[in-house]
Scaffold this motif. Structure first.
Motif, PDB file in Angstrom:
ATOM      1  N   HIS A  95       0.826  -1.207   0.000  1.00  0.00           N
ATOM      2  CA  HIS A  95       0.000   0.000   0.000  1.00  0.00           C
ATOM      3  C   HIS A  95       0.863   1.261   0.000  1.00  0.00           C
ATOM      4  O   HIS A  95       0.638   2.181  -0.799  1.00  0.00           O
ATOM      5  N   GLN A  96       1.861   1.301   0.884  1.00  0.00           N
ATOM      6  CA  GLN A  96       2.737   2.471   0.952  1.00  0.00           C
ATOM      7  C   GLN A  96       3.501   2.657  -0.358  1.00  0.00           C
ATOM      8  O   GLN A  96       3.626   3.780  -0.854  1.00  0.00           O
ATOM      9  N   ASN A  97       4.014   1.554  -0.924  1.00  0.00           N
ATOM     10  CA  ASN A  97       4.757   1.657  -2.177  1.00  0.00           C
ATOM     11  C   ASN A  97       3.848   2.094  -3.323  1.00  0.00           C
ATOM     12  O   ASN A  97       4.257   2.905  -4.160  1.00  0.00           O
ATOM     13  N   TYR A  98       2.634   1.559  -3.346  1.00  0.00           N
ATOM     14  CA  TYR A  98       1.684   1.958  -4.384  1.00  0.00           C
ATOM     15  C   TYR A  98       1.459   3.466  -4.344  1.00  0.00           C
ATOM     16  O   TYR A  98       1.549   4.152  -5.372  1.00  0.00           O
ATOM     17  N   ILE A  99       1.204   3.996  -3.177  1.00  0.00           N
ATOM     18  CA  ILE A  99       0.949   5.437  -3.044  1.00  0.00           C
ATOM     19  C   ILE A  99       2.188   6.252  -3.397  1.00  0.00           C
ATOM     20  O   ILE A  99       2.110   7.234  -4.147  1.00  0.00           O
ATOM     21  N   GLN A 100       3.354   5.838  -2.896  1.00  0.00           N
ATOM     22  CA  GLN A 100       4.586   6.568  -3.163  1.00  0.00           C
ATOM     23  C   GLN A 100       4.946   6.535  -4.649  1.00  0.00           C
ATOM     24  O   GLN A 100       5.297   7.552  -5.233  1.00  0.00           O
ATOM     25  N   TYR A 101       4.853   5.361  -5.267  1.00  0.00           N
ATOM     26  CA  TYR A 101       5.171   5.245  -6.688  1.00  0.00           C
ATOM     27  C   TYR A 101       4.192   6.048  -7.542  1.00  0.00           C
ATOM     28  O   TYR A 101       4.579   6.684  -8.517  1.00  0.00           O
ATOM     29  N   ARG A 102       2.910   5.989  -7.207  1.00  0.00           N
ATOM     30  CA  ARG A 102       1.914   6.740  -7.972  1.00  0.00           C
ATOM     31  C   ARG A 102       2.167   8.241  -7.831  1.00  0.00           C
ATOM     32  O   ARG A 102       2.095   8.994  -8.802  1.00  0.00           O
ATOM     33  N   THR A 103       2.477   8.685  -6.617  1.00  0.00           N
ATOM     34  CA  THR A 103       2.753  10.106  -6.371  1.00  0.00           C
ATOM     35  C   THR A 103       3.958  10.563  -7.184  1.00  0.00           C
ATOM     36  O   THR A 103       3.921  11.626  -7.823  1.00  0.00           O
ATOM     37  N   THR A 104       5.015   9.771  -7.177  1.00  0.00           N
ATOM     38  CA  THR A 104       6.219  10.123  -7.928  1.00  0.00           C
ATOM     39  C   THR A 104       5.932  10.130  -9.426  1.00  0.00           C
ATOM     40  O   THR A 104       6.357  11.047 -10.146  1.00  0.00           O
ATOM     41  N   CYS A 105       5.215   9.136  -9.909  1.00  0.00           N
ATOM     42  CA  CYS A 105       4.857   9.062 -11.329  1.00  0.00           C
ATOM     43  C   CYS A 105       4.088  10.305 -11.753  1.00  0.00           C
ATOM     44  O   CYS A 105       4.390  10.925 -12.789  1.00  0.00           O
ATOM     45  N   GLU A 106       3.112  10.693 -10.957  1.00  0.00           N
ATOM     46  CA  GLU A 106       2.295  11.856 -11.302  1.00  0.00           C
ATOM     47  C   GLU A 106       3.100  13.147 -11.218  1.00  0.00           C
ATOM     48  O   GLU A 106       2.900  14.062 -12.025  1.00  0.00           O
ATOM     49  N   ALA A 107       4.029  13.237 -10.284  1.00  0.00           N
ATOM     50  CA  ALA A 107       4.887  14.425 -10.184  1.00  0.00           C
ATOM     51  C   ALA A 107       5.787  14.540 -11.411  1.00  0.00           C
ATOM     52  O   ALA A 107       5.989  15.640 -11.948  1.00  0.00           O
ATOM     53  N   LEU A 108       6.320  13.410 -11.874  1.00  0.00           N
ATOM     54  CA  LEU A 108       7.157  13.415 -13.078  1.00  0.00           C
ATOM     55  C   LEU A 108       6.340  13.808 -14.308  1.00  0.00           C
ATOM     56  O   LEU A 108       6.795  14.601 -15.140  1.00  0.00           O
ATOM     57  N   LYS A 109       5.137  13.270 -14.421  1.00  0.00           N
ATOM     58  CA  LYS A 109       4.265  13.644 -15.539  1.00  0.00           C
ATOM     59  C   LYS A 109       3.952  15.141 -15.493  1.00  0.00           C
ATOM     60  O   LYS A 109       3.937  15.809 -16.528  1.00  0.00           O
ATOM     61  N   HIS A 110       3.692  15.636 -14.307  1.00  0.00           N
ATOM     62  CA  HIS A 110       3.372  17.054 -14.128  1.00  0.00           C
ATOM     63  C   HIS A 110       4.518  17.934 -14.635  1.00  0.00           C
ATOM     64  O   HIS A 110       4.287  18.895 -15.377  1.00  0.00           O
ATOM     65  N   GLU A 111       5.740  17.582 -14.254  1.00  0.00           N
ATOM     66  CA  GLU A 111       6.902  18.354 -14.716  1.00  0.00           C
ATOM     67  C   GLU A 111       7.022  18.295 -16.239  1.00  0.00           C
ATOM     68  O   GLU A 111       7.324  19.291 -16.887  1.00  0.00           O
ATOM     69  N   LYS A 112       6.799  17.129 -16.797  1.00  0.00           N
ATOM     70  CA  LYS A 112       6.880  16.961 -18.252  1.00  0.00           C
ATOM     71  C   LYS A 112       5.878  17.883 -18.952  1.00  0.00           C
ATOM     72  O   LYS A 112       6.219  18.578 -19.911  1.00  0.00           O
ATOM     73  N   TYR A 113       4.641  17.911 -18.450  1.00  0.00           N
ATOM     74  CA  TYR A 113       3.611  18.738 -19.085  1.00  0.00           C
ATOM     75  C   TYR A 113       3.884  20.227 -18.897  1.00  0.00           C
ATOM     76  O   TYR A 113       3.652  21.019 -19.814  1.00  0.00           O
ATOM     77  N   LEU A 114       4.368  20.618 -17.732  1.00  0.00           N
ATOM     78  CA  LEU A 114       4.732  22.018 -17.520  1.00  0.00           C
ATOM     79  C   LEU A 114       5.808  22.442 -18.514  1.00  0.00           C
ATOM     80  O   LEU A 114       5.747  23.533 -19.091  1.00  0.00           O
ATOM     81  N   TYR A 115       6.784  21.574 -18.698  1.00  0.00           N
ATOM     82  CA  TYR A 115       7.887  21.866 -19.621  1.00  0.00           C
ATOM     83  C   TYR A 115       7.387  21.996 -21.057  1.00  0.00           C
ATOM     84  O   TYR A 115       7.701  22.958 -21.746  1.00  0.00           O
ATOM     85  N   PHE A 116       6.608  21.036 -21.512  1.00  0.00           N
ATOM     86  CA  PHE A 116       6.136  21.059 -22.896  1.00  0.00           C
ATOM     87  C   PHE A 116       5.186  22.229 -23.171  1.00  0.00           C
ATOM     88  O   PHE A 116       5.174  22.765 -24.275  1.00  0.00           O
ATOM     89  N   CYS A 117       4.424  22.616 -22.189  1.00  0.00           N
ATOM     90  CA  CYS A 117       3.489  23.732 -22.375  1.00  0.00           C
ATOM     91  C   CYS A 117       4.155  25.082 -22.124  1.00  0.00           C
ATOM     92  O   CYS A 117       3.515  26.128 -22.294  1.00  0.00           O
TER      93      CYS A 117
END
Length: 160
Positions: A95-117
């Motif tokens: 459970h902890q790993n699922y939440i941590q990995y999902r949070t990190t994945c979404e943070a990385l995606k967020h940075e990618k979209y900020l950069y491209f936009c």
């Protein structure tokens, strides 16, 4: 991979493409895949616990009125399944790993979209790729530090 040698505009695009493909996308995919695995394992373990736990009180009356040991054995096995399933969940920390990995994945995606936009903090940046790399590597580094801390906590709990 040295991303930041002085170069021409065409090479800048190559560095950008290289970083996105070899690092950022790879990390997003890793965190996404492992988040899904941890979520699946967590849900499977919870279903085992819920179903086994619900069956124990349903089977117990049969073991009281029957001379057969079958119901008592089934009840014991269900209890063992509950304990083993919960213990595995605690040790593997699905459970902890699922939440941590999902949070990190979404943070990385967020940075990618900020950069491209080209929005803040990348909109007025003289070297936006350097800023992206710095921010992405910080996110990954923080996740690694959190993981090491979590693993250390597990080891300390196992000593007790």
């Amino acid at each position: 991979m040295n991303c930041f040698k002085k170069s021409n505009k065409n090479n800048e695009h190559t560095k950008e493409h290289s970083y996105f493909k070899e690092r950022l996308e790879e990390q997003i995919e890793w965190y996404d895949r492992n988040s899904a695995k941890c979520k699946r394992q967590y849900i499977i373990n919870k279903y085992i616990q819920i179903i086994s736990g619900a069956l124990v009180p349903a089977i117990t009356p049969f073991s009281l009125v029957s001379d057969s040991m079958v119901f008592a054995i089934i009840t014991s096995i269900l209890g063992i399944l509950i304990v083993v399933s919960q213990s595995i969940s605690n040790v593997k920390q699905y459970h902890q790993n699922y939440i941590q990995y999902r949070t990190t994945c979404e943070a990385l995606k967020h940075e990618k979209y900020l950069y491209f936009c080209k929005v803040e903090p990348y909109d007025d940046e003289e070297e936006p790729l350097k800023l992206l790399v710095s921010r992405v590597e910080s996110i990954i580094s923080n996740e690694n530090i959190n993981w090491q801390t979590m693993r250390q906590d597990v080891k300390e709990k196992e000593k007790c």
